[in-house]
Enzyme design. Structure first.
Site, PDB file in Angstrom:
ATOM      1  N   HIS A 242       0.797  -1.228   0.000  1.00  0.00           N
ATOM      2  CA  HIS A 242       0.000   0.000   0.000  1.00  0.00           C
ATOM      3  C   HIS A 242       0.828   1.276   0.000  1.00  0.00           C
ATOM      4  CE1 HIS A 242      -4.156  -1.513   0.562  1.00  0.00           C
ATOM      5  NE2 HIS A 242      -3.587  -2.508   1.215  1.00  0.00           N
TER       6      HIS A 242
ATOM      7  N   LYS B 168     -15.281   7.617  -4.680  1.00  0.00           N
ATOM      8  CA  LYS B 168     -16.571   7.871  -4.029  1.00  0.00           C
ATOM      9  C   LYS B 168     -17.152   9.216  -4.468  1.00  0.00           C
ATOM     10  CE  LYS B 168     -14.843   5.242  -0.119  1.00  0.00           C
ATOM     11  NZ  LYS B 168     -14.035   5.352   1.104  1.00  0.00           N
TER      12      LYS B 168
ATOM     13  N   LYS C 239      -9.606  13.459   4.118  1.00  0.00           N
ATOM     14  CA  LYS C 239      -8.661  12.349   4.164  1.00  0.00           C
ATOM     15  C   LYS C 239      -7.726  12.572   5.352  1.00  0.00           C
ATOM     16  CE  LYS C 239      -7.672  13.315  -0.110  1.00  0.00           C
ATOM     17  NZ  LYS C 239      -7.662  12.118  -0.921  1.00  0.00           N
TER      18      LYS C 239
ATOM     19  N   LYS D 262      -0.481  14.616   1.140  1.00  0.00           N
ATOM     20  CA  LYS D 262      -1.841  14.812   0.641  1.00  0.00           C
ATOM     21  C   LYS D 262      -2.131  16.294   0.375  1.00  0.00           C
ATOM     22  CE  LYS D 262      -3.519  10.596   2.916  1.00  0.00           C
ATOM     23  NZ  LYS D 262      -3.953   9.784   1.773  1.00  0.00           N
TER      24      LYS D 262
END
Length: 819
Positions: free
Chosen positions: A367, A669, A557, A563
């Protein structure tokens, strides 16, 4: 007995409104001993859950018995995290009972929404990793894959987040405060998990060495099961979570001598193993408790799987035909040496036979591409806690290195590939162990899988080319459209039928309505209602008023530098400065919403939260600006909050530094619910662009290759700062205390990271491209028809990102299971 016969004998399995209503009443009265006057919201919720469980039990028992009778190959999914959230709506939808239950609940005199809101999120995960595992459980049940999810029943899940004076404050997550009615305790389904001790070697009459792990300190793992129903197919799989219990019993002697604390101390230390979810989901610094948790999960789960296998088979060579073990990240990779130990020490198989079985059974999902985030455990810690496993890992490493040959001009190849690092204080590299011991290793997006083979695991990809594959992540359309956005789901079903819920590729038919005026109008109304619903929630919970007619620009998130929440809030400052300079500027009203948790020890991420809140304080209280621009940080991000925010989003922020986000699932999503994406070519954004078309997504910033070239050629963030007036103004404001007047130096660590420490995450490198792309976003949003056309095209092209497709890929490419 078939399910229909059981239903005829047991009225509590009735699927009609009358049966469900009476079942709720009986549980409230006879199970909970409450009536309409004494019952709390939790009692009402629990009585509904018990009624739902009545309807699950027959299917649950029948499914497990069918797997056993048919000798089905089982998938064992091992994950340290399951972010399952609330379950009531999900259970009712998958049983086909949501409308029946809603009517029955109202007839009892309860409010459906209040009952639903009484449920506490089961937050047994930090973010994407745990939410992915939850989606996969749903899809495995829906596809009828014989699977069991294994995890840990943490007493405290991901911490509750408060915001005080702009700072994140962590509080314990008391998700089990009132019990968990979806879980069934199996006290007789327990296993001893050993730790510490020593290894005793003996030689049998044939001269074969036999190893015994003796003088161990044992902890008992007790099973708690949660049903996982498939979508309206009568399949109910199982999520089995392990709770740690003391194996020692109560020290009565100490208690009789008045030493109560000493009497329970040992028990409490053992039970700490399942006490708390670690808040960091990437980097661990050698904590013994974390390593204990990982082995606790692996040992209990493999003992359970092996016991199930041995009920039907006595030839262990059949294990690969009956078991597929999937390790979700490096955390469960101790399953490799543990299965070796079980087969050799307990079942007396020879090394080669055991290794052949293990390497045909184990699989590892990677991951992360960041080397520092790959788990490494000090061998000193491992040898103390798990002495037999350390021996086995050493032997795996020795045998593997004998197969690795130096290549011309690359004398470091063996050192890079070692499982046990060659250094003063050796460490066990769990990623390397996973690759060597696995049948298959997969990344989670096409870009990630490709980079994995080119970067962190390039030596292994050359050595084991057949092991590496890709399975792009996915999301379950049951929760992430049918449940969280019922109005849009009904609109789609009205036009193309209901089969899309299990065949998401059928959404492609929606594309024909992208320019249909009636469809667009209804689509627009649904989005507005979702935005109004979120606005009402924000006002109710925080007192802040936001404009549902503004662009809902959302980034939700984990808070992390890669990010780049920082870049989004810097853009908000740009808009603020423009409006301050010209309050009448033709800027589309925008509401910028953030939510997410920072790991408690991640100082920089917590400082970013503080900056967001301070910027919000200034902007939202400026009367010249606040009518056109709002910035809010919504505290305590959870699955339930995501279910409110995602259907309401106009713009989805997916702006990570290219090459650092393995996949992402929030991007999927949002697009599925009709938001347009602004993002870099990172993770699954690459595949989203391929599916929706480059004209229907706002891509900006450097690619992975461009970032690498930029760094190699001497990247200068200060030069960008000096040459871009807007950027310079933003950084100067942050640095000089404009957003922290009482503490002018507060945000110096942020500006230092950007200007003096190399701007590792390329915030300045991508900033101008991002700001310019946001202007394209605004121009498009002003064209209502064009914006809605693009949004509908996004919805229509999300079929590829169903977790059902992901699980089919796992079944075909990795598990060898038919669906």
């Amino acid at each position: 007995m078939p399910t229909d016969q059981r239903q005829a004998l047991n009225p509590r399995t009735g699927m009609d409104v009358d049966s469900f209503r009476e079942d709720i009443r009986q549980h409230l009265h006879y199970t909970l001993a409450k009536d309409q006057y004494s019952s709390t919201e939790w009692d009402k919720y629990k009585s509904v859950v018990l009624a739902v469980m009545d309807r699950l039990h027959d299917r649950w028992i029948d499914t497990q018995q069918q797997y056993y009778d048919q000798q089905s190959k089982r998938v064992y999914y091992l994950s340290m995290e399951y972010l399952i959230g609330r379950l009531m709506d999900n259970m009712l939808i998958n049983l086909g009972l949501q409308d029946v239950a809603a009517e029955a609940i109202e007839e009892v005199g309860f409010d459906y929404d209040e009952v639903r809101e009484a449920e506490i999120d089961a937050g047994l995960g930090n973010g994407g990793l745990g939410r992915l595992a939850a989606c996969f459980l749903d899809s495995m049940a829906t596809l009828g894959v014989p699977a069991i999810g294994y995890g840990i029943r943490y007493d405290y899940g991901i911490f509750d987040q408060d915001i005080k004076d702009g700072w994140q404050i962590e509080k314990p997550d008391m998700w089990l405060q009132y019990g968990y009615p979806w879980g069934v305790e199996r006290p007789q389904k327990s296993y001893k998990v050993p730790f510490y001790g020593r290894v005793k070697a003996t030689e049998d009459k044939g001269g074969r060495l036999h190893f015994d792990w003796v003088d161990t300190h044992n902890v008992t793992a007790v099973a708690y099961d949660t049903p996982v129903p498939g979508f309206q197919n009568d399949v109910v799989n199982n999520l089995r979570l392990w709770k740690a219990s003391s194996d020692e019993g109560f020290d009565l002697k100490s208690f009789n001598q008045g030493e109560y604390i000493e009497a329970v101390r040992s028990n409490l230390l053992e039970e700490n193993i399942s006490r708390v979810l670690y808040p960091n989901d990437k980097v661990f610094k050698g904590q013994e408790l974390r390593l204990k948790q990982e082995f606790f999960l692996v040992s209990a789960s493999l003992q359970d799987a092996m016991a199930r296998f041995k009920k039907k088979f006595d030839d262990f060579r059949k294990i690969p035909q009956q078991m597929a073990v999937q390790c979700n990240d490096t955390h469960p990779n101790l399953a490799i040496p543990e299965m070796m130990r079980m087969l050799m020490d307990e079942e007396e198989l020879k090394w080669d036979t055991a290794w052949d079985i293990v390497t045909k059974t184990m699989n590892y999902t990677n991951h992360t591409l960041m080397p520092e985030a790959l788990e490494q455990w000090p061998i000193s810690l491992m040898s103390d806690l798990l002495p037999r496993h350390t021996q086995i890992i050493r032997e795996i490493d020795r045998r593997f290195l004998n197969t690795v040959h130096m290549t011309n001009g690359d004398s470091n190849r063996k050192d890079r590939m070692r499982i046990i690092s060659n250094e003063m204080n050796p460490r066990i590299r769990m990623g390397n162990l996973g690759i060597v011991g696995a049948k298959k290793v997969n990344g989670v997006s096409e870009l990630h899988s490709d980079l994995m083979k080119k970067t962190i695991f390039k030596d292994f990809a050359k050595h084991f080319p057949e092991k590496f594959t890709n399975v792009t992540n996915g999301i379950t359309p049951r929760r992430w459209l049918r449940q969280c956005n019922r109005d849009l789901a009904d609109l789609i079903s009205d036009r193309i039928g209901k089969d899309w819920v299990t065949h998401l590729d059928q959404l492609k038919e929606v594309e024909q309505f992208a320019e249909d005026a009636d469809f667009q109008e209804t689509f627009k109304e649904i989005k507005y209602r979702n935005k109004k619903r979120l606005a009402d929630h924000i006002e109710r919970t925080s007192g802040n008023v936001v404009n549902p007619n503004s662009i809902f620009d959302i980034q939700i998130k984990r808070i992390h530098e890669y990010k780049r929440q920082l870049m989004a809030v810097m853009h908000a400052i740009v808009l603020y400065n423009r409006l301050r300079e010209n309050p009448n500027a033709d800027i589309e009203p925008r509401t910028l919403l953030f939510a997410g948790k920072a790991a408690p020890g991640y100082t920089m991420a917590k400082l970013h939260i503080k900056l967001i809140n301070n910027v919000a304080e200034i902007i939202n209280n400026d009367p010249d600006v606040s009518s056109k621009l709002k910035v809010l940080f919504l505290p305590d991000y959870s699955v339930s909050l995501a279910e409110k925010m995602i259907p309401a989003a106009d713009l989805s922020e997916q702006i990570s530094t290219a090459g650092m986000e393995a996949s992402g699932t929030g991007n999927m999503k949002f697009a599925l619910n009709g938001a347009l994406t602004i993002g870099t070519l990172d993770g699954a954004n690459v595949e989203i662009r391929e599916q929706v078309g480059e004209d229907n997504i706002f891509i900006f910033g450097q690619t992975v290759d461009e970032i690498e070239e930029n760094r190699d050629s001497g990247y200068s963030p200060r030069k960008l700062y000096e040459e871009d007036e807007e950027l310079k103004q933003v950084i100067d404001q942050i640095h000089e205390g404009y957003f922290s007047p009482s503490e002018p130096d507060l945000f110096h660590p942020i500006t230092k990271a950007l200007l003096s420490d190399g701007d590792y995450f390329m915030v300045l490198g991508d900033f101008r491209s991002y700001v310019d792309k946001q202007e394209e976003v605004e121009a498009c949003y002003k064209d209502e028809f064009e914006w809605n056309r693009k949004a509908i095209i996004n919805v229509a092209n999300m079929g590829h990102f169903s977790s059902d497709r992901s699980i089919r890929d796992y079944c075909e490419r990795i598990w060898d299971v038919e669906v």
